[in-house]
Design an enzyme around this catalytic site. Sequence first.
Site, PDB file in Angstrom:
ATOM      1  N   SER A  91       0.830  -1.204   0.000  1.00  0.00           N
ATOM      2  CA  SER A  91       0.000   0.000   0.000  1.00  0.00           C
ATOM      3  C   SER A  91       0.861   1.249   0.000  1.00  0.00           C
ATOM      4  CB  SER A  91      -0.911   0.026   1.238  1.00  0.00           C
ATOM      5  OG  SER A  91      -1.671   1.221   1.248  1.00  0.00           O
TER       6      SER A  91
ATOM      7  N   HIS B  65      -7.452  -3.266   5.151  1.00  0.00           N
ATOM      8  CA  HIS B  65      -6.867  -1.918   5.025  1.00  0.00           C
ATOM      9  C   HIS B  65      -7.622  -1.120   3.966  1.00  0.00           C
ATOM     10  CE1 HIS B  65      -4.408   0.752   2.528  1.00  0.00           C
ATOM     11  NE2 HIS B  65      -3.773   1.113   3.628  1.00  0.00           N
TER      12      HIS B  65
END
Length: 483
Positions: free
Chosen positions: A129, A187
Amino acid sequence: MSKADIGLIGLAVMGENLVMNMESKGFTVAVFNRSTEKVTNFVEGRAKGKNIIGTYSIKELVENLKTPRKVMLMVKAGKPVDDFIEMIIPHLEKGDIIIDGGNSHFPDTIRRTKYVESKGLLYVGTGVSGGEEGALKGPSMMPGGSNEAWQHVKPIFQSISAKVEDGSPCCDWVGSDGAGHFVKMVHNGIEYGDMQLICEAYHLMKDYLGMTAQEMHEVFKEWNEGDLDSYLIEITRDILAYKDTDGEPIVDKILDTAGQKGTGKWTAISSLDEGIPLTLIGEAVFSRCLSALKEERVAASKILTGPKPEFNGDKKAFIDAIKDALYASKIVSYAQGYTLLQAAAQTYNWDLKYGEIALMWRGGCIIRSIFLGKIKEAFDKNPKLTNLLLDPFFKDKVEKAQANWRKVVSEAVLNGIPVPAFASALNYYDGYRCERLPANLLQAQRDYFGAHTYERLDKPRGEYFHTNWTGEGGSTSASTYTV
């Protein structure tokens, strides 16, 4: 040139940037791309003069790797990953490692880990990410898969990942098979929630308080220096200040239909599979779906009526109320996300370290924020914490924000401004703190029409009862009872 420490397949922006990041940390990287002109363009362009080896076949890529060989895929999730696995396997030897760094769905990673291990190889599915910038300068990485692989990929992954203030890398081993990709999925679901909450705050300021983009820029700038300090608040601040070529705010010219790649949807579906109320993230996904109905909404706006937003009060006080509503709702979103992680850990037998996951998200990733340090502290104090709302820090924050949170949701409803995430977060909070919900009536209804049975307050849990509600149903009841 000596052999490479790792090979990477897939030279789109994320792949290229990860290669440049690895090389900058002292690793030699071999690269391959299915359309080989990308390899040539890369090694003769950005990668020129660097310890990067361009290769033009999978065989050549593998031949250029140190053992155990590590081949990382940065390709589109789904069939392309399976196709490349089949192409790579014949060239590898026992103990070599295949790494999937894309946004794969965790059940695919569970399946692939088992399959690759059956061939005597090791498999890693890692969430990455931070977008393009994170890939280049330091992403958050969430690896899982074959446990034996960690010692081999750890030096590279932890070197290239983002670091928090004390130098800790935003990367640690998450768990076996699909654990890494599951944590990355959650997430992304939380990311959907955070973005929707910010959009609802923006909507209230714009359509209820009548604020300009510049005025809102100043508010987000201030918010980013306190409890709400985060990457998403920071970029919202910058977006609101950005002017088009004619000097007008570009945000006002962007079509109001949101796209999605599926990870938020997967999170919501997983929560339903696990029976976990992930209400805020679900609303964030549905809000994107509703935004996509642009033509229908334009037509409906000419037919359906509702109140015209009208604010008569202290604007500064209401902006502070929106801030409290945003912060309290954000706490609920993370509380829900963590309950899903805990449920999945039981289902899939993963030993997830919840504090360490917060640390992995503390830097490099899209949801990075000062807030995550408090989650790490909460789980350090109580590793068996069932819900973040019960942690003293978060409990206190919600209690202080509660009156303003209720005010914002009430005003939004009365003025016809949709705030699905603010409202669902508040409803979850009220439901969670409610000792007795009306599900007793619901169980009576289920027993009435389907003989599904119920438990009684005056009897031990695990004893089931059926009532012959009409006098005609008899005493036969369903043989299964699920809560």
